[in-house]
Design a protein around this motif. Structure first.
Motif, PDB file in Angstrom:
ATOM      1  N   ASN A   1       0.828  -1.213   0.000  1.00 31.66           N
ATOM      2  CA  ASN A   1       0.000   0.000   0.000  1.00 31.66           C
ATOM      3  C   ASN A   1       0.856   1.254   0.000  1.00 31.66           C
ATOM      4  O   ASN A   1       1.888   1.310   0.653  1.00 31.66           O
TER       5      ASN A   1
ATOM      6  N   VAL B   1       2.670   6.757   3.902  1.00 29.95           N
ATOM      7  CA  VAL B   1       2.654   5.466   4.583  1.00 29.95           C
ATOM      8  C   VAL B   1       2.812   4.364   3.546  1.00 29.95           C
ATOM      9  O   VAL B   1       2.121   4.351   2.530  1.00 29.95           O
TER      10      VAL B   1
ATOM     11  N   THR C   1       3.515  -0.013   3.020  1.00 34.44           N
ATOM     12  CA  THR C   1       3.574  -1.328   3.666  1.00 34.44           C
ATOM     13  C   THR C   1       4.699  -2.125   3.005  1.00 34.44           C
ATOM     14  O   THR C   1       4.610  -3.324   2.837  1.00 34.44           O
TER      15      THR C   1
ATOM     16  N   ALA D   1       5.620  -4.965   4.858  1.00 30.81           N
ATOM     17  CA  ALA D   1       4.409  -5.681   5.268  1.00 30.81           C
ATOM     18  C   ALA D   1       3.523  -4.938   6.258  1.00 30.81           C
ATOM     19  O   ALA D   1       2.323  -5.118   6.273  1.00 30.81           O
TER      20      ALA D   1
ATOM     21  N   SER E   1       2.228  -1.217   7.967  1.00 29.34           N
ATOM     22  CA  SER E   1       2.170   0.213   7.654  1.00 29.34           C
ATOM     23  C   SER E   1       3.148   1.016   8.498  1.00 29.34           C
ATOM     24  O   SER E   1       3.049   1.024   9.725  1.00 29.34           O
TER      25      SER E   1
ATOM     26  N   ASN F   1       6.231  -2.289  15.498  1.00 34.77           N
ATOM     27  CA  ASN F   1       5.620  -3.550  15.101  1.00 34.77           C
ATOM     28  C   ASN F   1       4.131  -3.420  14.864  1.00 34.77           C
ATOM     29  O   ASN F   1       3.470  -4.375  14.511  1.00 34.77           O
ATOM     30  N   GLY F   2       3.627  -2.220  15.103  1.00 33.85           N
ATOM     31  CA  GLY F   2       2.195  -2.006  14.916  1.00 33.85           C
ATOM     32  C   GLY F   2       1.933  -1.197  13.664  1.00 33.85           C
ATOM     33  O   GLY F   2       2.830  -0.981  12.851  1.00 33.85           O
ATOM     34  N   ILE F   3       0.684  -0.751  13.546  1.00 31.37           N
ATOM     35  CA  ILE F   3       0.309   0.133  12.450  1.00 31.37           C
ATOM     36  C   ILE F   3       0.758   1.540  12.802  1.00 31.37           C
ATOM     37  O   ILE F   3       0.449   2.034  13.882  1.00 31.37           O
TER      38      ILE F   3
END
Lengths: 427, 183
Positions: A241, A257, A259, A262, A264, A283-285
């Motif tokens: 994305n 942003v 990915t 993998a 965001s 490790n999060g969004i």
């Protein structure tokens, strides 16, 4: 590999179909509204001038829409002055006007117009403002917005935003179109349209370009398009994305942003698509980056602590500080131009609502009376917050003042309207 | 605790999948074999699965496309999630395992995992959430032996979500769809 493809979209410049006209309806108002009388502008001899748009009506609608003014009925008043020599102040104190606007519109050779106006203090019986404009027929609305801005600023002490523009996405008959319109919803123009979703438009600080996310290639890609030439470039089309573009205040860079890895994460890229640099590492969004007005930090949404909350980090990356603490779901940060207030969407037991947080004290206030709110953005003067909501199952735009007292509904002609953003520059 | 249990189940399944690799040169037969074992495994693993996939039904599969056979778990293509969550729930383990086995047995097969979110909250956050969901399914499928090149992830966020107002409707939108390239 990271190079941009540059191409021209002549098709996009063709006449437009399916654009939404927005009309503004005001709910509520300030506790103390300024009573103002606006005498319909006419030729110096008092005869009506042929006008494509009615300048007086536009000024009145602007001031009324702000919620800070009570625009008085002038038709029953004995005198209808256009020149300062014709003003009888007693006529205006009689209807309790505090301010009076008079003016003339004169036809000039070459299909031009001379518009002059004066703002008068009825109680002190003196002149507060006087200005003259030499304009084309097409500049009538813009001139009216400018006059309204001047009146607004003189009487409230803060900058007006009537001569600004907004952008939003209209979905109608299965097509998405990114539109730009005047702040009062008029003059809607389609910037780009697509069968696939368009989201997250972001104004360049000089108001000449929009960055946005298009799914036209069946995945989110970021484009930057000139509003002047219609020309656009692919800003970011990396694996995964590409989304959430936000211009730096100096207009040289965008936070975006990707990915790519993998998950965001936030990157900064030059406005020409070069110099990609990752700035958030979690490790999060991490998403919805938004620069502070001084360009030193980036506010963003992250679920690194569990649910989504708003954080702030240095614009070049580094330690992030959590900013929102009330509630389990706070997203879509936007900072006021003075850097003092943060608006965002907060999940409350009554739904998703526009909230505002004082960045110095941390105090949070929920502002909207709607419940499916998204995408809040401050007006350039920081007084109103424009956002998307749902009314009767249909996406529509609304605005609320930072004190929650003035509420506007921007009603459109038929489409499903979402993803608004208020431009920061006067047109 | 729960996580390590899931892990060991996945690892066991991975080993089972590996042992099937021996027959993967013969395209037609292994499909049926792996389906049969998947079916057995699924039924054992989850009571939530209806018992419709009997041996008789599996014989029909041998003739047709198992991905299209309504009696085959492979015809089920959606994995549903809780609000603001990207964990693949235990009840979808048999479904994930079945598709992983199919991919292992059919190395030329390719899937797109399309992540979605319900229409509440922010479009950008939901785009990221949909991506996390599709990646969560990809990781589970990878762990069971499917190759990276067979799996693509994409997120539509809330862009394909319905005009929902209640949980019964929202939950249908919080999902990953498994779409095969020849679907």
């Amino acid at each position: 590999m990271f190079k941009n493809r540059l191409f021209f979209i002549f098709l996009l410049l063709l006449p437009i179909v399916g654009r939404a006209e927005l009309t503004v309806e005001v709910v509520g108002g300030a506790a103390q509204q300024i009573p103002i009388a606006i005498v319909p502008f006419a030729a110096p001899n008092g005869n009506p001038t042929i006008q494509q748009d009615n300048i007086t009506n536009v000024i009145g609608a602007d001031l009324r829409m702000s919620g800070l003014f009570r625009v008085l009925e002038t038709r029953g008043v004995a005198t209808q002055p256009h020149m300062i020599s014709e003003v009888k102040y007693n006529d205006w104190t009689a209807i309790q006007a505090q301010a009076l606007t008079i003016g003339t519109v004169e036809a000039l050779p070459g299909n031009r117009l001379k518009v002059s106006f004066r703002l008068l203090d009825v109680l002190k019986q003196n002149q507060l403002l006087a200005m003259e404009f030499n304009i084309t027929q097409a500049q009538q609305r813009a001139t009216a917005h400018r006059i309204a801005d001047m009146i607004y600023e003189k009487l409230t002490g803060e900058k007006g935003v009537f001569a600004t523009r907004i952008t939003y996405v209209n979905k109608e008959n299965g097509r998405y179109s990114l539109q730009v319109a005047d702040a009062d919803g008029f003059n809607a123009q389609t910037v780009v349209s697509s069968k696939e979703p368009l989201i997250s438009p972001s104004w360049s600080p000089d108001g000449t370009k929009l960055a946005y996310v298009s799914f036209e290639k069946k995945k989110p890609i970021i484009f930057v398009q000139s509003l002047v030439s219609g020309q656009r470039i692919v800003l970011a089309n990396f694996k995964g994305n590409n989304s959430a573009p936000a211009w730096s205040p100096d207009g040289t860079k965008l936070a975006i942003v990707l990915t790519y890895s993998a998950n965001s994460q936030i990157y900064v890229i030059n406005a020409d698509g070069t110099g990609l640099q990752q700035v958030s590492f979690s490790n999060g969004i991490d998403t919805e980056p938004e620069w502070s007005p001084d360009g030193s930090s980036i506010y963003f949404t992250s679920n690194r602590g569990g649910g989504p909350q708003i954080y702030r980090m240095p614009a070049s990356g580094g330690d992030a500080k959590r900013i929102t603490f009330e509630g389990s779901y706070n997203v879509s940060p936007h900072v006021s131009t003075d850097g003092k207030l943060l608006t965002f969407i907060k999940q409350t037991p009554a739904g998703f609502k526009v909230a505002v947080q004082d960045l110095a004290t941390g105090q949070v206030q929920t502002l909207s009376d709607t419940s499916q709110d998204e995408s809040p953005s401050f007006a350039p003067n920081g007084r109103m917050i424009l956002y998307a909501t749902s009314v009767g199952g249909k996406g529509s735009l609304a605005a609320v003042s930072v004190d929650g007292r003035v509420k506007q509904r921007l009603k459109d002609s038929g489409g499903d309207v979402r993803e608004p953003s208020w431009g920061s520059v006067m047109n | 605790m729960k996580k390590s249990l899931l892990m060991s189940v996945l690892l066991a399944a991975t080993l089972a999948a590996c042992s099937n690799n021996a027959v993967k040169d013969k395209p037609a037969a292994p499909v049926v074999d792996s389906n049969a074992s998947t079916q057995a495994q699924s039924n054992a693993a989850s009571n939530a699965n209806d018992g419709a996939s009997t041996a008789g039904a599996n014989q029909d599969v041998a003739a047709g496309n198992p991905l299209k056979d309504p009696n085959n778990i492979l015809s089920k293509r959606s994995i549903y999630f809780d609000f603001d969550k990207d964990q693949v729930k235990a009840e979808y383990r048999p479904l994930v395992e079945a598709h992983a086995k199919y991919l292992v047995a059919n190395p030329n097969a390719k899937v797109v995992l399309q992540g979605n979110a319900d229409n509440r909250g922010s479009r950008e956050y939901n785009l990221s959430l949909g991506q996390r969901r599709s990646v969560a399914v990809k990781k589970a499928v990878n762990l069971l032996g499917a190759q990276d090149k067979q799996i693509e992830t994409v997120s539509y966020g809330e862009e394909k979500a319905g005009d929902c107002k209640d949980e019964a409707c929202y939950q249908k939108d919080r999902r990953v769809d498994i779409v095969y390239d020849n679907d």
